[in-house]
Write an enzyme that holds these catalytic residues in place. Sequence first.
Site, PDB file in Angstrom:
ATOM      1  N   CYS A 140       0.810  -1.218   0.000  1.00  0.00           N
ATOM      2  CA  CYS A 140       0.000   0.000   0.000  1.00  0.00           C
ATOM      3  C   CYS A 140       0.839   1.263   0.000  1.00  0.00           C
ATOM      4  O   CYS A 140       0.361   2.347  -0.365  1.00  0.00           O
ATOM      5  CB  CYS A 140      -0.962  -0.013   1.183  1.00  0.00           C
ATOM      6  N   TYR A 141       2.095   1.160   0.442  1.00  0.00           N
ATOM      7  CA  TYR A 141       3.019   2.309   0.446  1.00  0.00           C
ATOM      8  C   TYR A 141       4.314   1.906  -0.264  1.00  0.00           C
ATOM      9  O   TYR A 141       5.335   1.648   0.377  1.00  0.00           O
ATOM     10  CB  TYR A 141       3.328   2.750   1.883  1.00  0.00           C
TER      11      TYR A 141
END
Lengths: 388, 140
Positions: A140-141
């Site tokens: 997600c990052y």
Amino acid sequence: MGKYKTYAEINEKIRNGKAVVVTAEDMVGIVKSKGAAKAAKEVDVVTTGTFAPMCSSGAFINFGHTSPPIKASKVWLNNVPAYGGVAAVDLYLGATEPAADDPLNKVHPGAFEYGGGHVLEDLVSGKQIHLRAEGYGTDCYPKRAFEKDVTLKDLPYAVMCNPRNCYQNYNCAVNVSKKIIYTYMGALKPNLGNANYCSAGQLSPMLNDPYYRTLGLGTRIFLGGAQGFITWHGSQHRPDAARLAAGTPRTPAGTLMLMGDLKQMSPRWVMGASILGYGCSLMLGVGIPIPILDEEMALFTSVSDKDIVTQVKDYSFTRPEPICEISYAELRSGSITVEGKEIPTVPLSSYSRAKEIAEILKDWIQKGDFLLGEPQNMLPTVPRAGVK
Amino acid sequence: MHSRRLVLRFPREIVDKPIITSLVRDCNLDFNILKAQIFPRKEGMLVLELRGTSEDFDKGLRYLEEAGVQVEPVGQGIRRDEQRCCQCGACTAVCPTGALHVVRPQMEVEFETELCSACELCVKTCPVRAMIVTFDKAIA
């Protein structure tokens, strides 16, 4: 002691420009000449102030999401490490953090030229700051590194949040050893060469409300040139310290946790500090209005330097027990006598800036720009003499 | 008696001449050396206090100027950034001459440049770096 005023009544007077506001310094003479009962009827608010190094300070900052997003786990601002162990692009920058390449005390005493407090000052001054972040990469990052020059205006969120400010009284530091020592209380020359102290004394916020009757979550204050708030008691808050009959503590006692919007602050009141041989810090200006709810508050705020004492302590780890007790009137006179020796006193807290803050706060209130915040949750305290 | 603290700068051409000896012998001045330094390019810098009658003092200054020495008051090389100084007083712990002192009861910190001996102890003691020293920068 009958109740004279409520917060709402005082705020109504402030809104109408009719509040009577005086500084804590002026209140000494007012109570002396008119008596506490009359002073309590006439005076609505007493303003206090302090400007000194306050190490336990810092700011929560959010620097905005990047594209692709990063979970910034390590962050540096002008090469000063900030704490990244909060959500993605949130960080906490502490005032005492030295720059990553600072030589520290490798050559003693270190100068500590630049640290967290200096970053805060630069931000408040509108200067550009180099922000660097590293992430370990997640689904997600995915971004792993980010660099950008930013100013305070560019940052979506910057809130000063200080876990311990405004110590209610503090030690007077001396050195009984045979060599100079460099402490957070400044340079201390050997053989009782100087006595350093750090309190605004009669102007100091918590010494004017010794049992914290008007201090708590929601008390509106002057913080770094802006309006801020007391949010909690500070770390190491110790209301059970030994006190004089009038209630003022004889040793370091209460502390405050303070918060305010960094974006509203001014560099005159938020200054990076370099304390030789000790480290980086922040010189911070704080002012607190004390509402004169009744006669007791009038009496409390009339405290003067001769009525406030502190302990003279050896900072060389030679003498563990306090050497003697001394009043702020003596400290402010320029010299004190310790064990028969006359030694010069050195203030680390700026009395003239403290007075300036008390005057500014008075001005804000008189103009109706600043209303009192009624505390919603009081600080831990101890029972006071004669009150059930 | 006239007494002043001065910064003398010696260009490299005259740095090895016995100028202070002549100053003392010919002009009848007392001196107290506070600081002396020779820079990598051989220029010299001397901070000293000179004492003597007004007449001898002027004679001495003329002699120094004729000898090629630049003379400045100490205050020209060490000054305080008045915007940065927050009047705390930390510097007064280390100032050996009392040039930096607290004026009471106002508790304002005053810097009397005439009393400064250019020791520079205040520079790193001042937490906000308000003391600025420029006199020991080499002659360009």
